[in-house]
Scaffold this motif. Structure first.
Motif, PDB file in Angstrom:
ATOM      1  N   ARG A  80       0.832  -1.208   0.000  1.00 30.00           N
ATOM      2  CA  ARG A  80       0.000   0.000   0.000  1.00 30.00           C
ATOM      3  C   ARG A  80       0.866   1.257   0.000  1.00 30.00           C
ATOM      4  N   ASP A  81       1.987   1.221   0.733  1.00 33.17           N
ATOM      5  CA  ASP A  81       2.904   2.361   0.734  1.00 33.17           C
ATOM      6  C   ASP A  81       3.448   2.623  -0.665  1.00 33.17           C
ATOM      7  N   ALA A  82       3.731   1.550  -1.401  1.00 37.08           N
ATOM      8  CA  ALA A  82       4.229   1.702  -2.768  1.00 37.08           C
ATOM      9  C   ALA A  82       3.175   2.350  -3.650  1.00 37.08           C
ATOM     10  N   ALA A  83       1.923   1.911  -3.504  1.00 34.18           N
ATOM     11  CA  ALA A  83       0.830   2.474  -4.308  1.00 34.18           C
ATOM     12  C   ALA A  83       0.614   3.949  -3.992  1.00 34.18           C
ATOM     13  N   ALA A  84       0.985   4.355  -2.778  1.00 39.06           N
ATOM     14  CA  ALA A  84       0.803   5.749  -2.369  1.00 39.06           C
ATOM     15  C   ALA A  84       1.936   6.648  -2.833  1.00 39.06           C
ATOM     16  N   ARG A  85       2.897   6.080  -3.571  1.00 39.15           N
ATOM     17  CA  ARG A  85       4.024   6.874  -4.083  1.00 39.15           C
ATOM     18  C   ARG A  85       4.065   6.808  -5.608  1.00 39.15           C
ATOM     19  N   PRO A  86       3.065   7.361  -6.283  1.00 33.97           N
ATOM     20  CA  PRO A  86       3.005   7.245  -7.745  1.00 33.97           C
ATOM     21  C   PRO A  86       4.155   7.920  -8.463  1.00 33.97           C
ATOM     22  N   GLN A  87       4.828   8.853  -7.788  1.00 34.76           N
ATOM     23  CA  GLN A  87       5.941   9.543  -8.432  1.00 34.76           C
ATOM     24  C   GLN A  87       7.194   8.672  -8.516  1.00 34.76           C
ATOM     25  N   ALA A  88       7.204   7.556  -7.780  1.00 36.34           N
ATOM     26  CA  ALA A  88       8.372   6.664  -7.799  1.00 36.34           C
ATOM     27  C   ALA A  88       8.297   5.755  -9.018  1.00 36.34           C
ATOM     28  N   GLU A  89       9.273   5.872  -9.899  1.00 38.31           N
ATOM     29  CA  GLU A  89       9.319   5.050 -11.105  1.00 38.31           C
ATOM     30  C   GLU A  89       9.668   3.606 -10.769  1.00 38.31           C
ATOM     31  N   PHE A  90      10.548   3.439  -9.789  1.00 36.17           N
ATOM     32  CA  PHE A  90      11.003   2.101  -9.409  1.00 36.17           C
ATOM     33  C   PHE A  90      10.662   1.821  -7.946  1.00 36.17           C
ATOM     34  N   ILE A  91      10.056   0.666  -7.695  1.00 33.91           N
ATOM     35  CA  ILE A  91       9.784   0.185  -6.342  1.00 33.91           C
ATOM     36  C   ILE A  91      10.732  -0.984  -6.094  1.00 33.91           C
ATOM     37  N   VAL A  92      11.722  -0.776  -5.259  1.00 39.02           N
ATOM     38  CA  VAL A  92      12.654  -1.854  -4.933  1.00 39.02           C
ATOM     39  C   VAL A  92      12.146  -2.520  -3.658  1.00 39.02           C
ATOM     40  N   PHE A  93      11.655  -3.747  -3.803  1.00 33.74           N
ATOM     41  CA  PHE A  93      11.012  -4.449  -2.683  1.00 33.74           C
ATOM     42  C   PHE A  93      12.007  -5.412  -2.045  1.00 33.74           C
ATOM     43  N   CYS A  94      12.449  -5.064  -0.858  1.00 33.06           N
ATOM     44  CA  CYS A  94      13.337  -5.940  -0.093  1.00 33.06           C
ATOM     45  C   CYS A  94      12.458  -6.843   0.764  1.00 33.06           C
ATOM     46  N   GLY A  95      12.043  -7.923   0.152  1.00 36.58           N
ATOM     47  CA  GLY A  95      11.148  -8.884   0.781  1.00 36.58           C
ATOM     48  C   GLY A  95      11.217 -10.169  -0.006  1.00 36.58           C
TER      49      GLY A  95
ATOM     50  N   LEU B  27      -0.923  -3.589  -6.974  1.00 38.70           N
ATOM     51  CA  LEU B  27      -1.520  -2.396  -6.382  1.00 38.70           C
ATOM     52  C   LEU B  27      -0.953  -1.087  -6.915  1.00 38.70           C
ATOM     53  N   THR B  28       0.205  -1.126  -7.575  1.00 40.26           N
ATOM     54  CA  THR B  28       0.791   0.100  -8.109  1.00 40.26           C
ATOM     55  C   THR B  28       0.311   0.338  -9.535  1.00 40.26           C
ATOM     56  N   SER B  29       0.641   1.499 -10.075  1.00 44.37           N
ATOM     57  CA  SER B  29       0.208   1.862 -11.421  1.00 44.37           C
ATOM     58  C   SER B  29       1.059   1.169 -12.473  1.00 44.37           C
ATOM     59  N   GLY B  30       0.565   1.165 -13.702  1.00 43.44           N
ATOM     60  CA  GLY B  30       1.302   0.538 -14.791  1.00 43.44           C
ATOM     61  C   GLY B  30       2.590   1.252 -15.135  1.00 43.44           C
ATOM     62  N   ASP B  31       2.741   2.500 -14.679  1.00 46.37           N
ATOM     63  CA  ASP B  31       3.958   3.258 -14.951  1.00 46.37           C
ATOM     64  C   ASP B  31       5.080   2.918 -13.980  1.00 46.37           C
ATOM     65  N   GLN B  32       4.740   2.250 -12.910  1.00 46.64           N
ATOM     66  CA  GLN B  32       5.753   1.902 -11.904  1.00 46.64           C
ATOM     67  C   GLN B  32       6.278   0.496 -12.145  1.00 46.64           C
ATOM     68  N   GLN B  33       7.553   0.303 -11.872  1.00 44.10           N
ATOM     69  CA  GLN B  33       8.188  -0.994 -12.065  1.00 44.10           C
ATOM     70  C   GLN B  33       8.696  -1.514 -10.714  1.00 44.10           C
ATOM     71  N   VAL B  34       8.289  -2.740 -10.373  1.00 46.01           N
ATOM     72  CA  VAL B  34       8.660  -3.346  -9.098  1.00 46.01           C
ATOM     73  C   VAL B  34       9.879  -4.246  -9.307  1.00 46.01           C
ATOM     74  N   ILE B  35      10.878  -4.045  -8.474  1.00 52.33           N
ATOM     75  CA  ILE B  35      12.149  -4.758  -8.588  1.00 52.33           C
ATOM     76  C   ILE B  35      12.370  -5.614  -7.339  1.00 52.33           C
ATOM     77  N   LEU B  36      12.734  -6.882  -7.534  1.00 52.39           N
ATOM     78  CA  LEU B  36      13.109  -7.776  -6.429  1.00 52.39           C
ATOM     79  C   LEU B  36      14.614  -8.028  -6.551  1.00 52.39           C
TER      80      LEU B  36
END
Length: 401
Positions: free
Chosen positions: A98-113, A124-133
Motif C-alpha cells: 500500500r505504501d508503494a501504491a501511495a508513491r506514484p511519483q516513484a518510477e522504481f519500487i525496490v522491494f526488499c522482501g 496495487l501500483t500503477s502501470g507506470d511503476q516498475q517493481v524490482i526484487l
C-alpha cells in the motif's frame, strides 16, 4: 527451507548479540553461496558485488542518491539490518504494498522482501511503476505450498463432493498472485494476520464453509481461538493425496477446509519451547505470531501479527521479560531497540527466514546501481488477467468493515 544453527542460551543480551558460526548449509540458505542444480533465478546478469567489499554501504547510498525520488525502497520487518538501513519505509507485506501504491511519483519500487510481496506491490501500483526484487531466489516456502494447479484440482474435488457451492475461499496475503486471482475469481477475499477474523466473519456471511489458503495454522487459530469454532469443525486438505486425503462426507461436514501449508519459521516453534522458556525466565511473557501451531498459540500469553508484536513491546513496561515467537532478525532488532526489557527468541534454535535473507547488501547495491545506470533488472510483472482477479480479492479485503 530454513536456516538453523543451535546455541546453548539465547537469554538477552548475550544470546541475541552472539553470532552463530555459519555452516556451509547455512551460508547456502542465507544466499551467500549457490547450488546451481537446485536453484532458479539466483544468477544476476552482470557483476554482483562481493560481500567483503568495504564500500558497499557507500555504493548503496550513492546509487540511491543518483536515483532520487525515482526510487522507493521497501523493507520487510524480517530483512537484515544491513538492508533495512536503506529502506524508505518498513512494515509487513500488505502495508508495504500500500505504501508503494501511495508513491506514484516513484518510477522504481525496490522491494526488499520475497516474491509474493513484490507481486502484490505490482498489482496495487500503477502501470507506470516498475517493481524490482533484488534477488529472484527470494521466494516464500509457504506461498510455494499452494500452486494454481493444485488449488484448481481442490476446487474440482469440492465440486464433486457437492461442497463447492457453499464454500468461500479466503487466502492469506502470503500467497502467490495466481492464488489471489483464484480467490478473486471465486468470490473470495484476501486476509492478513491482523484482519483474518474479519475476513472469516465476512466469508461465513457469504457461504457455509471456508477454504483457507495456504497457511493451515493461521486459519485454524483464527477459527478456533478467535471465532469459537471447534477443532472438529476443521479438516486439512493435503494436495499431495488423492482427494486431498479427505472423504466427500468430511468435506461436506467441515466448516474450515484448511490447506496443508505452513510457515517454515513459525511452524518450528513447539510447546516444549514455551515450557522451556517459562522454566528459564520466571514471569516471562510469551508473545507469538498466529502462524505458529495451535498448541503454541494456546499456551502463549499474547498472540498477534508482526505489527502487533512491535506495538506490544513498545508499550511494555521497563524490566519486563518477553519470549518472542517470530523471525529472528525482527527479534534481535526489537531487543536492540528496548535495552530496558529482557527480550529473547522463543526457541533455543536460531532460525532466520532463509529466503528473506537472500536479499542482502550486495544484491541491493547491484539492483540500485543497475537502475541508476539505466538498466531495469529483476522486474516483477503480473499478467493483466491475473492482476484483475487478484485485485478483486484485495479490494474485497479493503472493503471489510
Amino acid at each position: 527451507m530454513r536456516v538453523v544453527t543451535t546455541t546453548q542460551d539465547l537469554d538477552f543480551p548475550r544470546g541475541l548479540s552472539e553470532e552463530p558460526e555459519p555452516t556451509p548449509l547455512a551460508l547456502l540458505l542465507l544466499g551467500r553461496s549457490a547450488d546451481p542444480l537446485s536453484e532458479r533465478g539466483v544468477e544476476c546478469p552482470g557483476d554482483l558485488p562481493a560481500p567483503s567489499d568495504p564500500d558497499l554501504v557507500e555504493r548503496a547510498r550513492a546509487a540511491k542518491e543518483r536515483l532520487g525520488e525515482r526510487v522507493f525502497v521497501l523493507g520487510h520487518h524480517y530483512q537484515r539490518d544491513e538492508v533495512i538501513q536503506f529502506a524508505d519505509v518498513t512494515g509487513d507485506s500488505f502495508k508495504l504494498a500500500r505504501d508503494a501504491a501511495a508513491r506514484p511519483q516513484a518510477e522504481f519500487i525496490v522491494f526488499c522482501g520475497v516474491h509474493f510481496m513484490a507481486e502484490s506491490a505490482d498489482i496495487l501500483t500503477s502501470g507506470d511503476q516498475q517493481v524490482i526484487l533484488p534477488d529472484l531466489a527470494a521466494g516464500c516456502s509457504m506461498a510455494d505450498m499452494a500452486t494454481a494447479e493444485q488449488v484448481a484440482e481442490c476446487w474440482d474435488v469440492l465440486t464433486e463432493a457437492g461442497a463447492a457451492g457453499a464454500t468461500v475461499p479466503v487466502s492469506y496475503m502470503n500467497s502467490s498472485a495466481d492464488i489471489k486471482a483464484f480467490t478473486g475469481a471465486h468470490g473470495g477475499t484476501i486476509c492478513t494476520s491482523s484482519n483474518a477474523k474479519r475476513a472469516l466473519e465476512w466469508a461465513f456471511q457469504q457461504g457455509e464453509k471456508v477454504l483457507f489458503l495456504p497457511d493451515q495454522h493461521l486459519g485454524r487459530n483464527t477459527a478456533v481461538r478467535d471465532m469459537g469454532l471447534s477443532l472438529d469443525d476443521c479438516v486439512v486438505y493435503n494436495p499431495h493425496k488423492p482427494g486431498g486425503g479427505l472423504t466427500a462426507e468430511q468435506l461436506r461436514a467441515a466448516k474450515m477446509i484448511l490447506w496443508r501449508g505452513h510457515c517454515s519459521v513459525h511452524g518450528r516453534f513447539s510447546l516444549d519451547s514455551v515450557n522451556d522458556v517459562r522454566e528459564r525466565i520466571p514471569g516471562v511473557n510469551v508473545l507469538v505470531h498466529p502462524e505458529c501451531k495451535h498448541e503454541v498459540v494456546s499456551a502463549a500469553d499474547h498472540v498477534g501479527s508482526t505489527e502487533y508484536i512491535i506495538k506490544a513491546l513498545d508499550a511494555a513496561p521497563a524490566g519486563s521479560a518477553w519470549a518472542i515467537g517470530t523471525e529472528l532478525n525482527l527479534v534481535r532488532r526489537l531487543a536492540k531497540a528496548h535495552p530496558d526489557k529482557q527480550i529473547v527468541f522463543l526457541d533455543k534454535t536460531v532460525c532466520f527466514c532463509s529466503t528473506m535473507n537472500r536479499i542482502d547488501l550486495p544484491h541491493l547495491v547491484w539492483a540500485l546501481e543497475s537502475l541508476a545506470d539505466g538498466t531495469v533488472v529483476n522486474r516483477i510483472e503480473v499478467d493483466k488477467e491475473t492482476e484483475a482477479n487478484a485485485k478483486l480479492a484485495l479490494e474485497r479485503m479493503l472493503a471489510l468493515p
